[in-house]
Every structure is written in structure tokens, then in C-alpha cells.
Design an enzyme around this catalytic site. Structure first.
Site, mmCIF file in Angstrom:
data_model
loop_
_atom_site.group_PDB
_atom_site.id
_atom_site.type_symbol
_atom_site.label_atom_id
_atom_site.label_comp_id
_atom_site.label_asym_id
_atom_site.label_seq_id
_atom_site.Cartn_x
_atom_site.Cartn_y
_atom_site.Cartn_z
ATOM 1 N N SER A 60 -2.342 -12.445 4.217
ATOM 2 C CA SER A 60 -2.853 -12.283 2.849
ATOM 3 C C SER A 60 -1.898 -12.877 1.823
ATOM 4 O O SER A 60 -2.303 -13.159 0.683
ATOM 5 C CB SER A 60 -3.133 -10.809 2.535
ATOM 6 O OG SER A 60 -1.983 -10.017 2.728
ATOM 7 N N LYS A 115 0.805 -1.218 0.000
ATOM 8 C CA LYS A 115 0.000 0.000 0.000
ATOM 9 C C LYS A 115 0.843 1.276 0.000
ATOM 10 O O LYS A 115 0.313 2.370 -0.197
ATOM 11 C CB LYS A 115 -0.949 -0.006 1.197
ATOM 12 C CG LYS A 115 -2.049 -1.052 1.115
ATOM 13 C CD LYS A 115 -3.034 -0.747 0.005
ATOM 14 C CE LYS A 115 -4.242 -1.664 0.084
ATOM 15 N NZ LYS A 115 -5.292 -1.289 -0.871
#
Length: 447
Positions: A270, A53
Site C-alpha cells: 500500500s 492502524k
């Protein structure tokens, strides 16, 4: 001047990746068990602030600055990593930063955000903030962003999110594989990674397979979304993906553990999610070159590992602290049981009962109803119901009633409130209006 060859930089932001300074890809040799196909993990914790991110955070700010926005104080709803990236970019740029997020986000992430100077607003919301929830992180960020001198960059609707990956991740992967990539696999959250990277790769070679992986409904993997939640996600474009796969928490955390032990990779949950999908979708054939996005490392998820890999955490000798309200745990237990209890029904059954004359009570706020609604539903916002209002409800307390909200949480509170006021036959619609719309059931714009 900054020099990648010497790893010498004038600013921490100069470490942000691009085709000339990519995050590494590492071949997986033990976990995958393939004889022919090559599977590479793209290690996004090599971004300057520790996660994929960082790309989005930097591009959101860059895009706003290029467009001439006057930035002073930033606010963003986040599941953690975008917030961390924005906090550090804001520090370097000398902007203020506030984050709105769920109390369910791992404590490690929330602590990191505070350490990085973030003003946190913690709310009751999903692990990954959901649209359409007035008490949630998205709505609160929008409210704060409307104050003078404040700006919400909005990773969930800002095209600069997928553009970050079109500009950097896609070119990096293409160059790192020498244009031989056949499969690109990513977990699905805001979907900026898969959509932006996939578009770039398919422009280079339309035969590249773009594969998305999502968790099950009610999952415990921060930063990603179930299929039902993805239906409300702006950058989820399933027509652009070649496959979409669902993976359980058990598979994801199990593979995550194996990555540490067998590949010496400090992968977060993830990463295990994405790899589990890749192992199903990628064929073990000569010439296959797959790249799997590994969004971040394990260190921010120790509390999540405690829940899913409890054998790693021996019992503590200290007795648990007594809560301020000694009965609060019982209330939480009642709500948790209601989530899996017999009084939850799916949207198909709810639609059938509505057609049969059962009362449907929509407990969302008016601004949500204004966007989409079931016309036959009684509109009774949860705050009004909590205050004692029964407007529009049957006088007969034995009459069957269904409650519905945006995603299925507030409707459970409404169910408990109605039962507390004497209604004996109340059930909650699982998945809420998100599931109703996704199932194609009748709904119209609000009036």
C-alpha cells in the site's frame, strides 16, 4: 515516568505517536525523480505494533474507556493491521480479543494475529471486509459483539477512527513540515487516515491538497478498497478530497520494489500504491512539500510479493501436497474462470435487460434486501437456492436470468447453481448492488 527524550517508557502504549513523539518522515530522493518538489514518506511501521492502524486501535479503546464502556472481550473485523493493533492494546489492557477476517488475508498476518493471542474466525470475504455480506467478517463480528460481555468497537463506523488521525497524524505532519506542507497523500481503505488527517490540515491551511489513492477493482493489495467498495465506506468523503486516483497492482508492487532498492525503505504494497498516486498528482514545482503515508512494512506480505514479483522466489524442489479433495482445485478454477468469463455483465446492461423483461434474481439474505432492493427482482437467498429451491423462477429453463448479490461473488455461485439445475441462459451482475447503487440505477428501501 516515561521520557521521550530518553526513549524510556513505563508501558508499550506510551510509544504511541503524537505531535511530541511522531513517526518519522523521510525525504524520497531517487524514486520520485523531482528537481524541485520535496516528497516525504511518513513511516508508519515505527508505530509500536508496526502499522498506521495502531493509532486507530488505541483510539478506539481510549474512546470506549472514556465513554465508560465496560470492556472485557473485544471483537473486530479486520484486514490485519487494526486487528494486530487491537490484539496488542487488548493484551496490555488485559482484555480478550477475537478477529473476524478473510481467508485471503496473507498468511503472515493471520499467523501474527495468532501469535499475539487472537482468537481468529476466518471467512470467505474480500481482502478488506465489505459491509452487506452476511457471511462476511463484518456480519460475523456484529454477531459475536452482541454476546454478553463482548464489544465490537467497529473501526468501519466508529468516529474514533478518523479522530485518531485528527488527534495525532495531522498535528504530527503539520509540525514536522513546519506548516509548509502543500500535499497530503494516502491510500484509501476505511478512509480514517485521509479524512481525519485532511480535516486537521485544511483547518490549518485550506490550500493543502488532500489526495486519495485506491486500487483497481479485483486488486490484490490488502487493507485498501476499490472505488466501487469505497462507495459503501462510512468515512469516504470525496467532497473533502482534492483528487482521487486509481493505481494498478502492477504499478503498486513495482514501486514497492523500487522503494526497497533505491530508497532502502522496507515498504509494504500500500506504500507503493500511495506513492504511485502521489507521483501523478504532485507537481514538480518550487515550494511543493508533499507527505505520503506509508502504512506498514513489507514483512507481512511475502506471499503477496510471491504472486506479483515471482522472480524473487526460485522454484521449490518439493512437490505440492495433494489436497484432501483432489478435485477441489478444479472447482476453484471453474469459479475463477467464471469471474472473468463472458457470463458477467455490468450494471448498466443488467438494468437495460431488466427493463426488457429479463428475470433478475437477488440472492442476498432478507436483512440485506430490507436495506435496499430492486423491486422487480425475484428474492431467492443463496442458501435456499443451494438447497434446491427455484421459487419465483421461470418454468422455461431457456429463459434469460440475471443473478445479483451485494458485490458480485455470491451471484457467481448462484449462476453456477442455476446452470447445474438446467437453466441455460444465466449471467451474473458484476459488482452487485454496490455497483447498482453507485451507478444511480433505480433501487428502493426494502419492504
Amino acid at each position: 515516568m516515561s521520557d521521550h527524550s530518553l526513549r524510556t517508557y513505563e508501558s508499550i502504549l506510551d510509544l504511541l505517536p503524537d505531535a511530541d513523539n511522531p513517526t518519522p518522515i523521510v525525504r524520497l530522493r531517487r524514486v520520485v525523480g523531482f528537481r524541485h518538489a520535496k516528497v516525504y514518506a511518513k513511516l508508519e511501521w515505527y508505530n509500536p505494533f508496526g502499522a498506521v492502524k495502531d493509532r486507530v486501535a488505541a483510539n478506539l479503546v481510549r474512546d470506549a474507556e472514556v465513554r465508560g464502556e465496560q470492556l472485557g472481550n473485544l471483537v473486530e473485523p479486520t484486514s490485519g493491521n487494526t486487528g494486530i493493533g487491537l490484539a496488542m492494546v487488548a493484551n496490555e489492557r488485559e482484555y480478550g480479543f477475537s478477529a473476524t477476517l478473510s481467508k485471503a488475508i496473507p498468511l503472515e498476518k493471520r499467523t501474527a494475529l495468532r501469535l499475539f493471542g487472537t482468537d481468529l474466525v476466518e471467512l470467505d470475504d474480500d481482502l478488506c471486509p465489505m459491509p452487506g455480506q452476511p457471511e462476511g467478517a463484518m456480519a460475523k463480528a456484529e454477531e459475536l459483539g452482541n454476546r454478553p460481555g463482548w464489544t465490537q468497537l467497529n473501526q468501519y463506523a466508529n468516529p474514533a477512527n478518523p479522530d485518531a488521525h485528527y488527534r495525532t497524524t495531522g498535528p504530527e505532519v503539520w509540525r514536522q513540515t513546519g506548516g509548509t506542507i502543500t500535499h497530503f497523500v494516502a491510500s484509501l481503505g476505511t478512509c480514517g487516515t485521509i479524512t481525519g488527517t485532511g480535516r486537521f490540515l485544511k483547518e490549518q491551511n485550506p490550500d493543502v491538497q488532500v489526495i486519495g489513492v485506491h486500487p483497481t477493482q479485483g486488486h490484490d493489495i490488502p487493507g485498501v478498497r476499490s472505488r466501487r467498495a469505497l462507495a459503501l465506506t462510512d468515512f469516504f468523503v470525496p467532497d473533502e478530497y482534492d483528487a482521487i486516483l486509481e493505481v494498478t497492482d502492477e504499478e503498486a508492487y513495482g514501486l514497492c520494489r523500487r522503494l526497497h532498492v533505491e530508497e532502502s525503505l522496507i515498504a509494504g504494497p500500500s506504500c507503493g500504491l500511495a506513492l504511485a498516486g502521489a507521483l501523478r498528482a504532485v507537481p514538480d514545482e518550487p515550494g511543493v512539500v508533499a507527505v505520503v503515508m506509508f502504512p506498514d512494512s513489507a514483512w507481512k506480505y511475502l506471499s503477496s510479493f510471491r504472486r506479483h514479483l515471482p522472480d524473487l522466489f526460485p522454484p521449490e524442489d518439493d512437490a505440492p501436497a495433494v489436497p484432501a479433495n483432489p478435485f477441489a482445485a478444479h472447482l476453484e478454477a471453474a469459479f475463477a474462470l467464471a469471474k472473468s468469463g463472458p457470463d458477467r455483465i455490468d450494471v448498466t446492461e443488467a438494468s437495460r435487460l431488466l427493463d426488457a423483461g429479463v428475470t433478475l434474481v437477488d440472492v442476498r439474505n432478507p436483512e440485506e434486501v430490507a436495506r435496499t432492493q430492486v423491486p422487480a427482482a425475484v428474492k431467492l437467498p443463496l442458501p435456499d437456492l443451494s438447497a434446491g429451491s427455484l421459487a419465483g423462477l421461470p418454468a422455461d429453463h431457456d429463459a434469460p436470468i440475471l443473478t445479483i448479490c451485494a458485490a458480485g461473488t455470491r451471484s457467481l455461485y448462484a449462476q453456477l447453481l442455476l446452470k447445474a439445475q438446467g437453466y441455460s441462459n444465466v449471467r451474473s451482475v458484476n459488482g452487485g448492488m454496490g455497483a447498482w447503487v453507485e451507478a444511480g440505477l433505480p433501487a428502493t428501501p426494502g419492504s
